[in-house]
Motif scaffolding. Structure first.
Motif, PDB file in Angstrom:
ATOM      1  N   ALA A   6     -12.494  39.962 -63.296  1.00 54.97           N
ATOM      2  CA  ALA A   6     -13.490  40.404 -64.274  1.00 54.97           C
ATOM      3  C   ALA A   6     -12.845  41.456 -65.180  1.00 54.97           C
ATOM      4  CB  ALA A   6     -14.718  40.968 -63.583  1.00 54.97           C
ATOM      5  N   ASP A   7     -13.448  41.684 -66.336  1.00 55.26           N
ATOM      6  CA  ASP A   7     -12.963  42.698 -67.278  1.00 55.26           C
ATOM      7  C   ASP A   7     -14.109  43.630 -67.643  1.00 55.26           C
ATOM      8  OD1 ASP A   7     -10.149  41.845 -67.840  1.00 55.26           O
ATOM      9  OD2 ASP A   7     -11.175  39.998 -68.472  1.00 55.26           O
ATOM     10  N   LEU A   8     -13.822  44.918 -67.663  1.00 53.63           N
ATOM     11  CA  LEU A   8     -14.809  45.925 -68.033  1.00 53.63           C
ATOM     12  C   LEU A   8     -14.184  46.823 -69.109  1.00 53.63           C
ATOM     13  CD1 LEU A   8     -17.655  46.974 -67.291  1.00 53.63           C
ATOM     14  CD2 LEU A   8     -16.546  48.571 -65.704  1.00 53.63           C
ATOM     15  N   TRP A   9     -14.817  46.837 -70.313  1.00 50.13           N
ATOM     16  CA  TRP A   9     -14.231  47.550 -71.445  1.00 50.13           C
ATOM     17  C   TRP A   9     -15.148  48.669 -71.927  1.00 50.13           C
ATOM     18  CZ3 TRP A   9     -14.471  41.924 -72.743  1.00 50.13           C
ATOM     19  CH2 TRP A   9     -13.323  41.254 -72.366  1.00 50.13           C
ATOM     20  N   ASP A  10     -14.527  49.611 -72.654  1.00 52.74           N
ATOM     21  CA  ASP A  10     -15.304  50.662 -73.302  1.00 52.74           C
ATOM     22  C   ASP A  10     -15.600  50.257 -74.750  1.00 52.74           C
ATOM     23  OD1 ASP A  10     -12.957  51.013 -74.704  1.00 52.74           O
ATOM     24  OD2 ASP A  10     -12.403  52.872 -73.681  1.00 52.74           O
ATOM     25  N   ALA A  11     -16.135  51.181 -75.555  1.00 52.59           N
ATOM     26  CA  ALA A  11     -16.526  50.865 -76.933  1.00 52.59           C
ATOM     27  C   ALA A  11     -15.325  50.505 -77.790  1.00 52.59           C
ATOM     28  CB  ALA A  11     -17.279  52.044 -77.545  1.00 52.59           C
ATOM     29  N   ALA A  12     -14.154  51.017 -77.468  1.00 54.48           N
ATOM     30  CA  ALA A  12     -12.940  50.726 -78.234  1.00 54.48           C
ATOM     31  C   ALA A  12     -12.229  49.469 -77.757  1.00 54.48           C
ATOM     32  CB  ALA A  12     -11.994  51.920 -78.161  1.00 54.48           C
ATOM     33  N   GLY A  13     -12.799  48.784 -76.769  1.00 54.43           N
ATOM     34  CA  GLY A  13     -12.155  47.575 -76.262  1.00 54.43           C
ATOM     35  C   GLY A  13     -11.055  47.846 -75.252  1.00 54.43           C
ATOM     36  N   GLU A  14     -10.951  49.110 -74.770  1.00 60.83           N
ATOM     37  CA  GLU A  14      -9.939  49.451 -73.774  1.00 60.83           C
ATOM     38  C   GLU A  14     -10.504  49.234 -72.361  1.00 60.83           C
ATOM     39  OE1 GLU A  14      -6.860  50.288 -74.390  1.00 60.83           O
ATOM     40  OE2 GLU A  14      -7.124  50.286 -76.584  1.00 60.83           O
ATOM     41  N   GLU A  15      -9.608  48.800 -71.488  1.00 61.42           N
ATOM     42  CA  GLU A  15     -10.034  48.565 -70.104  1.00 61.42           C
ATOM     43  C   GLU A  15     -10.403  49.889 -69.445  1.00 61.42           C
ATOM     44  OE1 GLU A  15      -8.556  46.129 -66.161  1.00 61.42           O
ATOM     45  OE2 GLU A  15      -7.069  47.271 -67.291  1.00 61.42           O
ATOM     46  N   ARG A  24     -10.584  61.035 -58.726  1.00 56.56           N
ATOM     47  CA  ARG A  24     -11.813  61.706 -58.315  1.00 56.56           C
ATOM     48  C   ARG A  24     -13.012  60.750 -58.279  1.00 56.56           C
ATOM     49  NH1 ARG A  24     -11.623  67.254 -58.386  1.00 56.56           N
ATOM     50  NH2 ARG A  24      -9.704  68.180 -59.214  1.00 56.56           N
ATOM     51  N   LEU A  25     -12.713  59.441 -58.344  1.00 56.53           N
ATOM     52  CA  LEU A  25     -13.753  58.416 -58.315  1.00 56.53           C
ATOM     53  C   LEU A  25     -14.722  58.566 -59.476  1.00 56.53           C
ATOM     54  CD1 LEU A  25     -14.516  58.134 -54.500  1.00 56.53           C
ATOM     55  CD2 LEU A  25     -13.468  56.403 -55.942  1.00 56.53           C
ATOM     56  N   GLU A  26     -14.153  58.683 -60.680  1.00 50.99           N
ATOM     57  CA  GLU A  26     -14.933  58.726 -61.912  1.00 50.99           C
ATOM     58  C   GLU A  26     -14.398  57.658 -62.856  1.00 50.99           C
ATOM     59  OE1 GLU A  26     -14.417  62.645 -63.363  1.00 50.99           O
ATOM     60  OE2 GLU A  26     -15.844  63.555 -61.965  1.00 50.99           O
ATOM     61  N   LEU A  27     -15.299  57.040 -63.654  1.00 48.03           N
ATOM     62  CA  LEU A  27     -14.867  56.062 -64.644  1.00 48.03           C
ATOM     63  C   LEU A  27     -14.120  56.770 -65.768  1.00 48.03           C
ATOM     64  CD1 LEU A  27     -18.019  53.768 -64.907  1.00 48.03           C
ATOM     65  CD2 LEU A  27     -15.958  53.402 -63.556  1.00 48.03           C
ATOM     66  N   THR A  28     -13.122  56.113 -66.327  1.00 48.00           N
ATOM     67  CA  THR A  28     -12.344  56.723 -67.413  1.00 48.00           C
ATOM     68  C   THR A  28     -13.092  56.690 -68.733  1.00 48.00           C
ATOM     69  OG1 THR A  28     -11.260  54.590 -67.797  1.00 48.00           O
ATOM     70  CG2 THR A  28     -10.162  56.141 -66.298  1.00 48.00           C
ATOM     71  N   ALA A  29     -14.143  55.881 -68.860  1.00 54.01           N
ATOM     72  CA  ALA A  29     -14.935  55.828 -70.096  1.00 54.01           C
ATOM     73  C   ALA A  29     -16.280  55.184 -69.781  1.00 54.01           C
ATOM     74  CB  ALA A  29     -14.209  55.033 -71.182  1.00 54.01           C
ATOM     75  N   ARG A  30     -17.157  55.191 -70.777  1.00 53.00           N
ATOM     76  CA  ARG A  30     -18.492  54.611 -70.616  1.00 53.00           C
ATOM     77  C   ARG A  30     -18.416  53.086 -70.787  1.00 53.00           C
ATOM     78  NH1 ARG A  30     -23.755  56.613 -71.603  1.00 53.00           N
ATOM     79  NH2 ARG A  30     -25.236  54.973 -72.217  1.00 53.00           N
ATOM     80  N   PRO A  31     -18.880  52.301 -69.814  1.00 54.79           N
ATOM     81  CA  PRO A  31     -18.817  50.842 -69.932  1.00 54.79           C
ATOM     82  C   PRO A  31     -19.685  50.325 -71.082  1.00 54.79           C
ATOM     83  CG  PRO A  31     -19.190  51.502 -67.650  1.00 54.79           C
ATOM     84  CD  PRO A  31     -19.391  52.719 -68.489  1.00 54.79           C
ATOM     85  N   GLN A  32     -19.089  49.396 -71.865  1.00 53.76           N
ATOM     86  CA  GLN A  32     -19.816  48.797 -72.988  1.00 53.76           C
ATOM     87  C   GLN A  32     -19.867  47.273 -72.912  1.00 53.76           C
ATOM     88  OE1 GLN A  32     -21.513  50.235 -75.472  1.00 53.76           O
ATOM     89  NE2 GLN A  32     -21.119  52.301 -74.712  1.00 53.76           N
ATOM     90  N   ARG A  33     -18.785  46.659 -72.422  1.00 51.04           N
ATOM     91  CA  ARG A  33     -18.710  45.186 -72.379  1.00 51.04           C
ATOM     92  C   ARG A  33     -18.176  44.750 -71.011  1.00 51.04           C
ATOM     93  NH1 ARG A  33     -20.813  41.641 -75.961  1.00 51.04           N
ATOM     94  NH2 ARG A  33     -18.902  40.423 -76.214  1.00 51.04           N
ATOM     95  N   LEU A  34     -18.746  43.641 -70.544  1.00 49.50           N
ATOM     96  CA  LEU A  34     -18.313  43.060 -69.277  1.00 49.50           C
ATOM     97  C   LEU A  34     -18.042  41.578 -69.484  1.00 49.50           C
ATOM     98  CD1 LEU A  34     -17.964  43.023 -66.137  1.00 49.50           C
ATOM     99  CD2 LEU A  34     -20.428  42.545 -66.005  1.00 49.50           C
ATOM    100  N   ALA A  35     -16.909  41.116 -68.995  1.00 46.66           N
ATOM    101  CA  ALA A  35     -16.557  39.699 -69.086  1.00 46.66           C
ATOM    102  C   ALA A  35     -16.388  39.129 -67.686  1.00 46.66           C
ATOM    103  CB  ALA A  35     -15.287  39.509 -69.893  1.00 46.66           C
ATOM    104  N   ILE A  66     -25.835  47.402 -70.316  1.00 43.39           N
ATOM    105  CA  ILE A  66     -26.952  48.265 -70.667  1.00 43.39           C
ATOM    106  C   ILE A  66     -27.176  49.366 -69.632  1.00 43.39           C
ATOM    107  CG2 ILE A  66     -28.099  46.453 -71.992  1.00 43.39           C
ATOM    108  CD1 ILE A  66     -29.967  46.009 -69.637  1.00 43.39           C
ATOM    109  N   ALA A  67     -26.592  49.213 -68.415  1.00 42.98           N
ATOM    110  CA  ALA A  67     -26.726  50.246 -67.388  1.00 42.98           C
ATOM    111  C   ALA A  67     -25.674  49.998 -66.314  1.00 42.98           C
ATOM    112  CB  ALA A  67     -28.127  50.238 -66.778  1.00 42.98           C
ATOM    113  N   TRP A  68     -25.361  51.042 -65.588  1.00 41.13           N
ATOM    114  CA  TRP A  68     -24.411  50.899 -64.484  1.00 41.13           C
ATOM    115  C   TRP A  68     -24.690  51.993 -63.457  1.00 41.13           C
ATOM    116  CZ3 TRP A  68     -23.216  53.470 -68.885  1.00 41.13           C
ATOM    117  CH2 TRP A  68     -22.636  54.743 -68.755  1.00 41.13           C
ATOM    118  N   ALA A  69     -24.131  51.812 -62.257  1.00 44.69           N
ATOM    119  CA  ALA A  69     -24.231  52.804 -61.184  1.00 44.69           C
ATOM    120  C   ALA A  69     -22.914  52.798 -60.417  1.00 44.69           C
ATOM    121  CB  ALA A  69     -25.391  52.470 -60.250  1.00 44.69           C
ATOM    122  N   GLY A  70     -22.480  53.993 -60.017  1.00 48.99           N
ATOM    123  CA  GLY A  70     -21.220  54.121 -59.302  1.00 48.99           C
ATOM    124  C   GLY A  70     -20.203  54.866 -60.134  1.00 48.99           C
ATOM    125  N   PRO A  71     -18.964  54.832 -59.755  1.00 50.88           N
ATOM    126  CA  PRO A  71     -18.399  54.049 -58.640  1.00 50.88           C
ATOM    127  C   PRO A  71     -18.547  54.740 -57.280  1.00 50.88           C
ATOM    128  CG  PRO A  71     -16.663  55.184 -59.799  1.00 50.88           C
ATOM    129  CD  PRO A  71     -17.922  55.517 -60.548  1.00 50.88           C
TER     130      PRO A  71
END
Length: 500
Positions: A417-426, A432-443, A452-457
């Motif tokens: 699967a692919d999870l991208w931010d607003a700039a199209g970066e993975e 520290r178990l934190e996402l590197t950016a806010r998720p915008q697109r999922l393939a 539209i929403a997420w929980a975790g990691p």
């Protein structure tokens, strides 16, 4: 007066003896057989260290670090018990196997031949030890339950004194943990105290199963003497085009014949309590054994006993060829209402026959059913087993399992699967178990969707003791109309499940 007592021959710690025999381990060291995480049998040396049945495996290992453990395997127990059963039968024809490690036979034959019960017991013990190297204890009593308890103590109960022999024994001797717990809370701590309760009071307060246990405590037979003589047409026979010479083929044959025997019994509202297993090999060797059961046998119980017996026969060194013909005979039957649930549990009869038909076409593994298991990840919580096999978890699903998701996905998957931010970066996961950016697109599955929403990691396995810096983590992601469970492994995203 004819002797109506039963003779029971018991091999102490048989699951341990069978496991040690199979692996070449000495039984004179601390050994335990465990079922899941609970001890079911121990060697004498282990008991000297304070280990007991029903003890948790972890506690046992903390008390005895040198403890050797083996998983419980009824088929292994039956396979190695067959030579012992044969040795007993050489002196006491007509034995019935109650369970691996225990056989029973009418006492009048051995007692009549050897003149006294004491001499019969001595000869049988010596014969088993000489021919198999196995220690055996013998008990005589008026019922199978009492004869078994007598064998556990290596004593001979005189005729008519069975009830007195049982009176001082604790209620834990009954094979019903729920009833035992209830009796103890009522202050009935011995079999004698339980036997003194009127039978009608037991039946009205506790029901049928407790009534049977009440009969055992009173020294009466397991069932009233209302057994029926089976009709000859209930016997089922199968002749194999290719002789059965492997355990997997034997297990499949046992399952099919058990279904046929069940159909014949169910049509007459009967259930089997003593099962005769007959086999003929390619070289016309005749094999026969009777299995006795305290409760009416379910189809699973029939298939298990046939599989165990075939395993014992097929692994004998002197069996020169495969089994050509297999016959099951209901030696003793009772009315089908004695089996409280339906003979196939809650399964629909037509579905059962359909599943057996599919298995006949595809083999035993062609039909599989899920079993809820213990674990943290969704895939660990569901295990597939061949239909007809015992549906028991390998790990207790009721344990806490820290880190387990509160809600598992309805559909499991394992694909990139692919999870991208607003700039199209993975998007990645930091140390520290934190996402590197806010998720915008999922393939997933080649289709991209807006998040539209997420929980975790959440951490999957932190492995704080290992030098590997790439820790796995899970995240739940919701798009328009769907929700997904993703897992980050080795710096890559994978789809692990889809929620309804």
């Amino acid at each position: 007066m004819r002797d109506t007592r039963l003779l029971a021959v018991w091999c102490p710690d048989w699951p341990v003896i069978a496991a040690c025999t199979a692996t070449g381990t000495s039984p004179h060291v601390p050994v335990a057989v465990v079922d899941g995480n609970e001890i079911v049998s121990t060697s004498a040396v282990a008991r000297a260290e304070g280990l007991r049945r029903a003890m948790r495996k972890r506690m046992a290992e903390s008390m005895c670090p040198e403890l050797i453990t083996f998983e419980h395997d009824p088929q292994r127990d039956a396979r190695f018990f067959e030579p012992v059963a044969e040795a007993v039968e050489e002196l006491a024809p007509g034995i019935e196997v109650v369970q691996p490690g225990l056989v029973a036979v009418a006492a009048r034959g051995p007692v009549g031949y050897f003149k006294t019960a004491e001499q019969a017991a001595e000869r049988i013990v010596d014969h088993v030890a000489t021919h198999t190297g196995t220690e055996a204890w013998v008990g005589f009593a008026d019922s199978l339950f009492a004869a078994t308890k007598a064998a556990h103590r290596n004593v001979i109960v005189p005729p008519g004194e069975t009830a007195e022999f049982l009176r001082p024994l604790g209620v834990h001797e009954l094979d019903s943990p729920e009833l035992v717990d209830l009796l103890r809370r009522l202050g009935l701590k011995t079999l004698g105290a339980f036997a003194d309760v009127p039978e009608n009071a037991v039946a009205s307060r506790f029901g049928g199963p407790a009534t049977r246990q009440h009969r055992l405590a009173r020294g009466l037979p397991e069932r009233p003497l209302d057994k029926r003589r089976p009709a000859p047409e209930l016997v089922v026979t199968e002749t194999f085009d290719d002789p059965v010479d492997r355990i997997d083929k034997a297990a499949f044959a046992a399952k099919i014949l058990a279904e046929r025997l069940h159909d014949g019994l169910a049509a007459r509202s009967l259930a089997c309590t003593r099962l005769g297993i007959h086999a003929r090999t390619e070289h016309d060797e005749e094999l026969h054994r009777v299995w006795r059961a305290a409760e009416p046998l379910t189809p699973r119980g029939i298939a298990d006993r046939v599989r165990w017996q075939l395993d014992g026969w097929l692994t004998r060194e002197r069996l020169s060829s495969g089994i050509r013909t297999l016959t099951l005979e209901p030696v003793e039957v009772v009315h089908g209402t004695a089996l409280q649930l339906g003979l196939w549990g809650h399964d629909d009869e037509r579905a059962v026959r359909a599943l057996l038909h599919v298995q006949g076409l595809l083999g035993p593994d062609g039909v599989q059913v899920p079993v809820l298991d213990g674990g943290i990840g969704p895939k660990e919580q569901v295990r597939l087993v061949p239909w007809g096999d015992e549906r028991v978890p390998l790990r207790n699903p009721d344990h806490p399992w820290p880190g387990r998701l509160a809600r598992a996905p309805a559909t499991l998957a394992d694909e990139p699967a692919d999870l991208w931010d607003a700039a199209g970066e993975e998007i990645g996961v930091t140390g520290r178990l934190e996402l590197t950016a806010r998720p915008q697109r999922l393939a997933v599955k080649g289709k991209a969707q807006d998040v539209i929403a997420w929980a975790g990691p959440w951490p999957v396995d932190e492995r704080w003791w290992a030098p590997d810096p790439h820790r796995a983590a899970r995240i739940q992601v919701q798009t328009n109309g769907q929700a997904f469970l993703l897992i980050r492994r080795n710096e890559k995203w994978f789809l692990e499940g889809v929620y309804d």
